[in-house]
Scaffold this motif. Structure first.
Motif, PDB file in Angstrom:
ATOM      1  N   ALA A 195      12.290 -84.671 -39.012  1.00  0.00           N
ATOM      2  CA  ALA A 195      12.935 -84.530 -40.179  1.00  0.00           C
ATOM      3  C   ALA A 195      12.994 -82.925 -40.618  1.00  0.00           C
ATOM      4  O   ALA A 195      14.028 -82.589 -41.081  1.00  0.00           O
ATOM      5  CB  ALA A 195      12.065 -85.100 -41.262  1.00  0.00           C
ATOM      6  N   MET A 196      12.079 -82.292 -40.410  1.00  0.00           N
ATOM      7  CA  MET A 196      12.085 -80.735 -40.428  1.00  0.00           C
ATOM      8  C   MET A 196      13.163 -79.934 -39.764  1.00  0.00           C
ATOM      9  O   MET A 196      13.896 -79.281 -40.243  1.00  0.00           O
ATOM     10  CB  MET A 196      10.811 -80.140 -40.262  1.00  0.00           C
ATOM     11  CG  MET A 196      10.707 -78.685 -40.530  1.00  0.00           C
ATOM     12  SD  MET A 196       9.014 -77.769 -40.336  1.00  0.00           S
ATOM     13  CE  MET A 196       8.186 -78.741 -41.886  1.00  0.00           C
ATOM     14  N   SER A 197      13.461 -80.639 -38.512  1.00  0.00           N
ATOM     15  CA  SER A 197      14.168 -79.907 -37.684  1.00  0.00           C
ATOM     16  C   SER A 197      15.788 -80.268 -38.477  1.00  0.00           C
ATOM     17  O   SER A 197      16.621 -79.387 -38.246  1.00  0.00           O
ATOM     18  CB  SER A 197      14.375 -80.252 -36.288  1.00  0.00           C
ATOM     19  OG  SER A 197      14.606 -81.460 -36.068  1.00  0.00           O
ATOM     20  N   LEU A 198      15.805 -81.469 -38.695  1.00  0.00           N
ATOM     21  CA  LEU A 198      17.211 -81.746 -39.508  1.00  0.00           C
ATOM     22  C   LEU A 198      17.424 -80.868 -40.681  1.00  0.00           C
ATOM     23  O   LEU A 198      18.475 -80.368 -40.887  1.00  0.00           O
ATOM     24  CB  LEU A 198      17.377 -83.143 -39.636  1.00  0.00           C
ATOM     25  CG  LEU A 198      17.662 -84.173 -38.490  1.00  0.00           C
ATOM     26  CD1 LEU A 198      17.335 -85.576 -38.851  1.00  0.00           C
ATOM     27  CD2 LEU A 198      19.149 -83.977 -38.310  1.00  0.00           C
ATOM     28  N   HIS A 199      16.209 -80.908 -41.608  1.00  0.00           N
ATOM     29  CA  HIS A 199      16.291 -80.286 -42.945  1.00  0.00           C
ATOM     30  C   HIS A 199      16.816 -78.663 -42.423  1.00  0.00           C
ATOM     31  O   HIS A 199      17.691 -77.889 -43.157  1.00  0.00           O
ATOM     32  CB  HIS A 199      14.957 -80.347 -43.480  1.00  0.00           C
ATOM     33  CG  HIS A 199      14.757 -79.138 -44.361  1.00  0.00           C
ATOM     34  ND1 HIS A 199      13.418 -78.916 -44.728  1.00  0.00           N
ATOM     35  CD2 HIS A 199      15.599 -78.217 -45.249  1.00  0.00           C
ATOM     36  CE1 HIS A 199      13.280 -77.866 -45.715  1.00  0.00           C
ATOM     37  NE2 HIS A 199      14.610 -77.399 -46.052  1.00  0.00           N
ATOM     38  N   LEU A 200      16.083 -77.938 -41.591  1.00  0.00           N
ATOM     39  CA  LEU A 200      16.442 -76.490 -41.173  1.00  0.00           C
ATOM     40  C   LEU A 200      17.769 -76.406 -40.584  1.00  0.00           C
ATOM     41  O   LEU A 200      18.482 -75.371 -40.945  1.00  0.00           O
ATOM     42  CB  LEU A 200      15.189 -75.915 -40.203  1.00  0.00           C
ATOM     43  CG  LEU A 200      13.848 -75.972 -40.740  1.00  0.00           C
ATOM     44  CD1 LEU A 200      12.772 -75.498 -39.814  1.00  0.00           C
ATOM     45  CD2 LEU A 200      13.906 -74.906 -41.947  1.00  0.00           C
ATOM     46  N   MET A 201      18.216 -77.198 -39.797  1.00  0.00           N
ATOM     47  CA  MET A 201      19.385 -77.127 -39.170  1.00  0.00           C
ATOM     48  C   MET A 201      20.672 -77.258 -40.340  1.00  0.00           C
ATOM     49  O   MET A 201      21.518 -76.386 -40.447  1.00  0.00           O
ATOM     50  CB  MET A 201      19.704 -77.976 -38.125  1.00  0.00           C
ATOM     51  CG  MET A 201      20.982 -77.778 -37.465  1.00  0.00           C
ATOM     52  SD  MET A 201      21.379 -76.074 -36.900  1.00  0.00           S
ATOM     53  CE  MET A 201      20.398 -76.119 -35.573  1.00  0.00           C
ATOM     54  N   ALA A 202      20.386 -78.098 -41.357  1.00  0.00           N
ATOM     55  CA  ALA A 202      21.220 -78.329 -42.513  1.00  0.00           C
ATOM     56  C   ALA A 202      21.549 -76.957 -43.355  1.00  0.00           C
ATOM     57  O   ALA A 202      22.415 -76.566 -43.473  1.00  0.00           O
ATOM     58  CB  ALA A 202      20.766 -79.396 -43.147  1.00  0.00           C
TER      59      ALA A 202
END
Length: 134
Positions: A55-62
């Motif tokens: 979830a955090m990796s998706l959040h940061l990449m977004a």
């Protein structure tokens, strides 16, 4: 084009984050023994925290993608909204469930931020494509 690149970035983050989460879930019982009795309570928290990784990796990449395709001020708005959301979730969940509630609050917030962030990316890319076509 950019849409295809955005899809690849999101899927890569989801895949790598999920692999790392699975590895942490498998290693969690062993890690608790390695770090000793002071970490004994982590056996219930680590499985929740493991799923924060994708979830955090998706959040940061977004967030990074938003900065690369639009004004940097959007990142500030996005991050402040995430901070507000995390605060709203942590207060009741932390109060009711302690450390486990804080873990759940983080997981819920990161998941929501990832969904909102990628929706914003797709909308911005669609807006750009419509603007170029018209």
């Amino acid at each position: 084009g950019l849409r295809q690149l955005a899809w690849r970035l999101a899927l890569s983050c989801l895949l790598l984050g999920s692999l790392l989460a699975a590895a942490l879930r498998v290693a969690a019982p062993w890690l608790i023994h390695v770090f000793g009795p002071a970490f004994a309570g982590l056996d219930t928290l680590l499985p929740v925290m493991a799923w924060v990784i994708p979830a955090m990796s998706l959040h940061l990449m977004a967030a990074q993608t938003l900065v690369s395709i639009g004004p940097p001020g959007r990142r500030l708005i996005y991050d402040l909204a995430g901070l507000a959301g995390l605060t709203v979730l942590m207060l009741p969940l932390g109060h009711r469930l302690g450390a486990l509630g804080l873990g759940w609050a983080l997981l819920l917030n990161e998941s929501l931020m990832a969904a909102v962030g990628w929706a914003w990316v797709w909308l911005e890319l669609r807006r750009r494509a419509d603007h170029q076509a018209g």
